[in-house]
Design an enzyme around this catalytic site. Sequence first.
Site, PDB file in Angstrom:
ATOM      1  N   THR A 295       0.844  -1.190   0.000  1.00 28.78           N
ATOM      2  CA  THR A 295       0.000   0.000   0.000  1.00 28.78           C
ATOM      3  C   THR A 295       0.881   1.242   0.000  1.00 28.78           C
ATOM      4  OG1 THR A 295      -1.706   1.221   1.221  1.00 28.78           O
ATOM      5  CG2 THR A 295      -0.190  -0.112   2.538  1.00 28.78           C
TER       6      THR A 295
ATOM      7  N   HIS B 237       2.942 -11.623  14.294  1.00 30.48           N
ATOM      8  CA  HIS B 237       4.065 -12.145  15.072  1.00 30.48           C
ATOM      9  C   HIS B 237       3.876 -13.620  15.429  1.00 30.48           C
ATOM     10  CE1 HIS B 237       7.790 -11.710  16.989  1.00 30.48           C
ATOM     11  NE2 HIS B 237       7.580 -10.642  17.738  1.00 30.48           N
TER      12      HIS B 237
END
Length: 398
Positions: free
Chosen positions: A317, A369
């Site tokens: 993006t 994560h």
Amino acid sequence: MSIEIKVPVLPESVADATIATWHVKVGEPVSRDQNLVDIETDKVVLEVVAPEDGHIGEFLFQEGDTVLGEQVIAKFIAGAVSGQEVTKAQAEAAAPAAATTDESNDALSPSVRRLLAEHNLDASKIKGTGVGGRLTKEDVEAFIKSAPKAAPAAAAAPAVQPLAAGRSEKRVPMTRLRKTIANRLLEAKNSTAMLTTFNEVNMKPIMDIRKQYQDIFEKRHGIRLGFMSFYVKAVTEALKRFPEVNASIDGDDIVYHNYFDVSIAVSTPRGLVTPVLRDTDTMSLADIEKAVRDLAIKGRDGKLTVADMTGGNFTVTNGGVFGSLMSTPILNLPQSAILGMHAIKDRPMAVNGQVEILPMMYLALSYDHRIIDGRESVGFLVAIKDFLEDPTRLLLDL
């Protein structure tokens, strides 16, 4: 000849759709392949066109109604339409409303009228069970008994203070796309262990290449050489070196994708969408620029298909086109990472003990994560930085 106008077949992932806009009126002459209605799904807007020359005979669903795949939404009359036929069709469409009005005004018994007046009720909002759908005293009494459930809300309404003179508000229902975006962003925040790491990149080498070869590139390929092709190429090469970033979680499994489909965030009048560039490892810079341009045009014109939007292993993006200096992009589920590019700004930088003014850009990598550790995320971002600061490595696969 009467033809049924139906909702197109919806993809498996799309349960229903909404009638967004009727572009024609009952009785209005239309020609073959003229757009009759826009149908909005969670991902794209589908157009339904006229099968023949003719006109709409009857709407079965109005704007804002929810419909299912292959459901009949209108009756279409094929053939040329005369002025008298148009007037007749429009009159027939208005007839049910007129009948309801007449019934409300003239066909009510005195006892029904008295109950309606005492309780300040609208007859058109009460379903009649009498002969021909006529409203009876029992219908009104049953409606009154059910009304107290809504009374507390009605009583609380005056607590809202009116706006001062000269101030106004506009309340607009959220589109299906905006609802979907909101739900997916909230899901990404609540269901992943999202973390963002940052770096910065010197864009001067790429800017020098563009300046040197822009005219030749455009003459050869028919399109301008932009930044996005370098971003996508650098991301693709980095994904090859860090397969965890190109993976996703499916239940208790980690799915490693051995192909490279990169989603590109595109701003459209309906909201932010992420169409997919497929097999970017096989695409040249010119191929990427052409594909990005085509997707951007389709997004602007509302022509993106479900196939254009489905899939993607990683998202890029570029908030820099709007002036964003730094941000933390949110994951595009079920993907595990997203790269945010930002505005290129001249900044003083230390180079070999000397201060130089260089065009710098911040990079932001948000990742899950649960699947990507700090070593992989930082290494991935550094690899992109190295590719962009030394574009020759993209060509030599170094």
